[in-house]
Design an enzyme around this catalytic site. Structure first.
Site, PDB file in Angstrom:
ATOM      1  N   ALA A 117       0.863  -1.178   0.000  1.00 47.51           N
ATOM      2  CA  ALA A 117       0.000   0.000   0.000  1.00 47.51           C
ATOM      3  C   ALA A 117       0.901   1.231   0.000  1.00 47.51           C
ATOM      4  O   ALA A 117       2.069   1.156   0.407  1.00 47.51           O
ATOM      5  CB  ALA A 117      -0.895  -0.024   1.231  1.00 47.51           C
ATOM      6  N   GLY A 174       0.466  -5.058   0.854  1.00 51.76           N
ATOM      7  CA  GLY A 174      -0.757  -5.134   0.047  1.00 51.76           C
ATOM      8  C   GLY A 174      -0.549  -5.887  -1.259  1.00 51.76           C
ATOM      9  O   GLY A 174      -1.500  -6.443  -1.822  1.00 51.76           O
ATOM     10  N   GLU A 234      -0.848  -9.439  -0.400  1.00 49.06           N
ATOM     11  CA  GLU A 234      -2.265  -9.689  -0.094  1.00 49.06           C
ATOM     12  C   GLU A 234      -3.099  -9.804  -1.373  1.00 49.06           C
ATOM     13  O   GLU A 234      -3.969 -10.665  -1.474  1.00 49.06           O
ATOM     14  CB  GLU A 234      -2.786  -8.568   0.821  1.00 49.06           C
ATOM     15  CG  GLU A 234      -2.170  -8.680   2.213  1.00 49.06           C
ATOM     16  CD  GLU A 234      -2.413  -7.459   3.090  1.00 49.06           C
ATOM     17  OE1 GLU A 234      -2.092  -6.329   2.667  1.00 49.06           O
ATOM     18  OE2 GLU A 234      -2.930  -7.624   4.207  1.00 49.06           O
ATOM     19  N   GLU A 287       4.822  -5.165   6.971  1.00 48.68           N
ATOM     20  CA  GLU A 287       4.110  -4.083   7.688  1.00 48.68           C
ATOM     21  C   GLU A 287       4.639  -3.838   9.086  1.00 48.68           C
ATOM     22  O   GLU A 287       4.660  -2.708   9.564  1.00 48.68           O
ATOM     23  CB  GLU A 287       2.612  -4.404   7.767  1.00 48.68           C
ATOM     24  CG  GLU A 287       1.851  -4.223   6.460  1.00 48.68           C
ATOM     25  CD  GLU A 287       1.814  -5.473   5.606  1.00 48.68           C
ATOM     26  OE1 GLU A 287       2.672  -6.375   5.785  1.00 48.68           O
ATOM     27  OE2 GLU A 287       0.926  -5.557   4.740  1.00 48.68           O
TER      28      GLU A 287
END
Ligand code: HXC
Length: 259
Positions: free
Chosen positions: A65, A110, A113, A133
């Site tokens: 992200a 992300g 993911e 993260e």
């Protein structure tokens, strides 16, 4: 429909989505997530498309992200942002289309993911995969704490989540996180070959199988088996079942229509 942060190509039944923010290693900001949600719905509603591919422009798949955007977020904005990511992953998982991730480089946070929400994952030998993260003082927010243990088991998942370590494609293959490791220059060719192979199957059955596996894994076994019986019997109302079995008995290749 035109997009700013992604490129969409539709050819011979295959929809290819390329995340196109190479200057930030294809990091997912709010706008890119929104575009991805829109394009996934666009492909879903396009009767000419039967398989989808997701990849990244240049050296990264998705390096996570967008940290620049997240740095400014308050609790409420972070909740909305996480929700947007979850919405995208659910659209992919609930899609009738088999999604193939062609992981050409970094698939972090992300990116990992998004990769895990896909149905089949091919990765180049250049890929680096992980959930870093924890190094940013957060934890995954697009489903990583849930999909990773379901895919590789909770011991290995916790190791990756707690250390933030990044693994290469070979290690990801060894632990069952991806399907295949491919030389970089062959990645798209191999991915398209796989997509072509799936295109020859019954589109009714590819969507049934995807739904059964994705739903079944989250519920108890007897209920999941009941779902299988229901869609197994429904298969016998399809033209593809008649074609598949007739073709076998006539010793020829089946020609499925997705009906
Ligand atoms: C914003 C990013 C970015 C990211 C890279 N960039 N990753 N910008 N968000 N996730 C930018 C860099 O700031 C840099 O911009 C440019 O892309 C090139 O990156 P470099 O770091 O110079 O490249 P390199 O040295 O090759 O290192 C590659 C890397 C590193 C190891 C992938 O960029 C990195 O660690 N990125 C962050 C990875 C990460 O932590 N991902 C998880 C994010 S959290 P400039 O302007 O300097 O050229 C997450 C949470 C999801 O994903 C859930 C949210 C709810």
């Amino acid at each position: 429909m035109s997009y700013k942060h992604i490129i969409v190509e539709k050819k011979n039944g295959i929809g290819t989505i390329t995340i196109n923010r190479p200057q930030v290693l294809n990091a997912l900001n709010r706008e890119t997530l929104e575009e991805l949600i829109t394009v996934v719905q666009e492909l879903e509603n396009d009767p000419t498309i039967h398989v989808a591919i997701i990849t990244g422009k240049e050296k990264a798949f998705i390096a996570g992200a967008d940290i620049t955007q997240m740095q400014e977020m308050n609790t409420l904005q972070a909740k909305k942002f996480g929700g947007l990511g979850h919405q995208l992953m659910q659209h992919i998982e609930n899609s009738r289309l088999p999604y193939i991730a062609a992981v050409n480089g970094y698939a972090l946070g992300g990116g990992c993911e998004l990769m895990m929400a896909c149905d089949i994952i091919l990765a180049s030998t250049h890929a680096k995969i992980g959930q870093p993260e924890i190094n940013l003082g957060i934890h995954p927010g697009f489903g990583g704490t849930q999909r990773l243990p379901r895919l590789i088991g909770k011991i290995k998942a916790k190791e990756l989540l707690l250390t933030g370590d990044t693994i290469d494609a070979q290690e990801a293959y060894r632990i069952g996180l991806i399907n295949k490791v491919v030389e970089p220059e062959k990645l798209m060719e191999e991915t398209e070959k796989l997509a072509q192979k799936i295109l020859t199957k019954s589109a009714v059955q590819t969507s049934f199988i995807k739904e059964l596996v994705n739903k079944g894994i989250n519920i108890d076994l007897p209920s999941a088996n009941t779902l299988e019986i229901a869609s197994f019997s429904a298969s016998f109302a399809t033209e593809d079942q008649k074609e598949g079995m007739t073709a076998f008995l006539e010793k020829r290749k089946p020609l499925f229509k997705g009906k």
